[in-house]
Design a protein around this motif. Sequence first.
Motif, PDB file in Angstrom:
ATOM      1  N   ASP A   1       0.857  -1.290  -0.059  1.00 18.19           N
ATOM      2  CA  ASP A   1       0.031   0.002  -0.070  1.00 18.19           C
ATOM      3  C   ASP A   1       0.832   1.140   0.071  1.00 18.19           C
ATOM      4  O   ASP A   1       2.163   1.216   0.288  1.00 18.19           O
TER       5      ASP A   1
ATOM      6  N   THR B   1      -9.527   9.146   1.532  1.00 14.33           N
ATOM      7  CA  THR B   1      -9.957   8.086   0.869  1.00 14.33           C
ATOM      8  C   THR B   1     -10.507   7.079   1.850  1.00 14.33           C
ATOM      9  O   THR B   1     -11.628   6.408   1.402  1.00 14.33           O
ATOM     10  N   SER B   2      -9.907   6.912   2.999  1.00 16.26           N
ATOM     11  CA  SER B   2     -10.351   5.739   4.180  1.00 16.26           C
ATOM     12  C   SER B   2     -11.450   6.244   4.933  1.00 16.26           C
ATOM     13  O   SER B   2     -11.937   5.575   5.824  1.00 16.26           O
TER      14      SER B   2
ATOM     15  N   LYS C   1      -3.262  -0.130  -5.233  1.00 19.78           N
ATOM     16  CA  LYS C   1      -3.887  -1.360  -4.649  1.00 19.78           C
ATOM     17  C   LYS C   1      -3.971  -2.392  -5.681  1.00 19.78           C
ATOM     18  O   LYS C   1      -3.773  -2.455  -6.761  1.00 19.78           O
TER      19      LYS C   1
ATOM     20  N   TRP D   1      -1.869   8.411  11.734  1.00 18.14           N
ATOM     21  CA  TRP D   1      -1.385   8.427  10.594  1.00 18.14           C
ATOM     22  C   TRP D   1       0.059   8.835  10.254  1.00 18.14           C
ATOM     23  O   TRP D   1       0.874   8.214   9.455  1.00 18.14           O
TER      24      TRP D   1
ATOM     25  N   THR E   1      -5.320   4.522  -4.406  1.00 18.35           N
ATOM     26  CA  THR E   1      -5.996   3.419  -4.762  1.00 18.35           C
ATOM     27  C   THR E   1      -5.383   2.789  -5.989  1.00 18.35           C
ATOM     28  O   THR E   1      -5.567   1.572  -6.121  1.00 18.35           O
TER      29      THR E   1
ATOM     30  N   SER F   1     -13.193   1.262   6.250  1.00 15.66           N
ATOM     31  CA  SER F   1     -12.630   2.406   5.334  1.00 15.66           C
ATOM     32  C   SER F   1     -12.943   2.357   4.002  1.00 15.66           C
ATOM     33  O   SER F   1     -12.581   3.192   3.167  1.00 15.66           O
ATOM     34  N   HIS F   2     -13.701   1.346   3.520  1.00 22.46           N
ATOM     35  CA  HIS F   2     -14.230   1.383   2.327  1.00 22.46           C
ATOM     36  C   HIS F   2     -15.738   1.966   2.010  1.00 22.46           C
ATOM     37  O   HIS F   2     -16.289   1.802   0.880  1.00 22.46           O
TER      38      HIS F   2
ATOM     39  N   ILE G   1      -4.801   9.518   1.902  1.00 21.91           N
ATOM     40  CA  ILE G   1      -4.853   8.421   2.436  1.00 21.91           C
ATOM     41  C   ILE G   1      -6.356   8.434   3.505  1.00 21.91           C
ATOM     42  O   ILE G   1      -7.045   7.666   3.446  1.00 21.91           O
TER      43      ILE G   1
END
Length: 391
Positions: free
Chosen positions: A118, A132-133, A302, A146, A299, A225-226, A129
């Motif tokens: 990642d 997005t999370s 990923k 973080w 992403t 987180s999605h 990050i």
Amino acid sequence: MFIRIPQDADTSHSTMARSFSERFSKLQSGKTRVAFYYDYPDRSTFRYRVENIIKALDLHCEDISSAHFHFEEIEHLNQVVDKCDVLVLARARYTSLLEIAIRRAQRAGKPVLFDVDDLVFDPIYIPMIMDTSNVDMKSANTWDYWFSYVGRVGHTLKLCDRATVTNDYLADKVRAFCGKDVHVIPNTVSDEEMAHAHAIIQSKRANKYARNKFINIGYFSGPPSHDKDFRIASDALLTHMRKNLNVNLTLVGYLTLDEEFSNLAGRVRRLGMQTEIDLLTQIAGCEINIAPLQINNFTNCKSELKFFEAAIVGTFSLLSPSFTFKKAAKESQGAHLVPEADWYDAIGNTIELISSNPSRYVDMIEASCKYSEKNFSSRVLYQAARGAYLA
């Protein structure tokens, strides 16, 4: 929904279950000895980046022995370093004891590799990050977490000799960050998973892809987180479920679902986290696997695992156009890419394809399955890992 899906599978004993002494003895059994370190074994990164690799080396390579070790055993790491030939640190967060072990290996001329799956090593990407999370960006504690996590991972990476990653996009990010030599070791499934998947696809073929009257769409998210990723497709999905009473939804993982879905009583099935074998079984029952993603640098790093885990059990995928998904869709000719604004049309067209042209639908499933069996097997994993560790 697909029917007559095999439910049972034989699974081997997990490498996680062995004691330190058993793993340490196993490490010393081969001509070339590869030691893995991962902070706290889990069923996500550890599974793909350590356990599956160890299993692949055990199965396909007689001259390499390997074993994993973790933070609670870090006081023994110097002992491990003295016995190994290659040290692999998987997504490891910096500690002074870890640096001592790294320096000890390097002084002995033993290569130290850092594995990362990642974009979690370069602080410049932390705001992306976090956004997005879907974490709380107003919380000072979240920012502290973080910056601590990414900073420690990045510092460990810089101490190592070279790196291994899951794809070429992430490899470029590592090179830009620290200038290290990088090898790609793709995520794959284990032999146990592939055997179960093979039983499933063989059953589907024998039963001519038998289905009941329902079309089951699956979203297999994992951690919470999605949430923002799912929302990309949720309005389109909700509209089609209201329009088509034979369309159901299966959700696996921790997802915050919009209230509107609560009105679809009995048509939304929610499951918690699954074992890898049970997950394949759940995916196999779905006609459509959706994998919406926000498209950005994070992403794009990923892997394509949400594609190949569906493909090997004969489930068709709708994918956001990330780096790895674009490659998989193009090379397999067995999945559709969906820009953010096109989820309604993509879902509708696939529902129509299943109903009106099932032979074409099955042809695409078969194409993605054969592609994934070839490119995401334990043998592919072994070959990539051996090439990286012995370079």
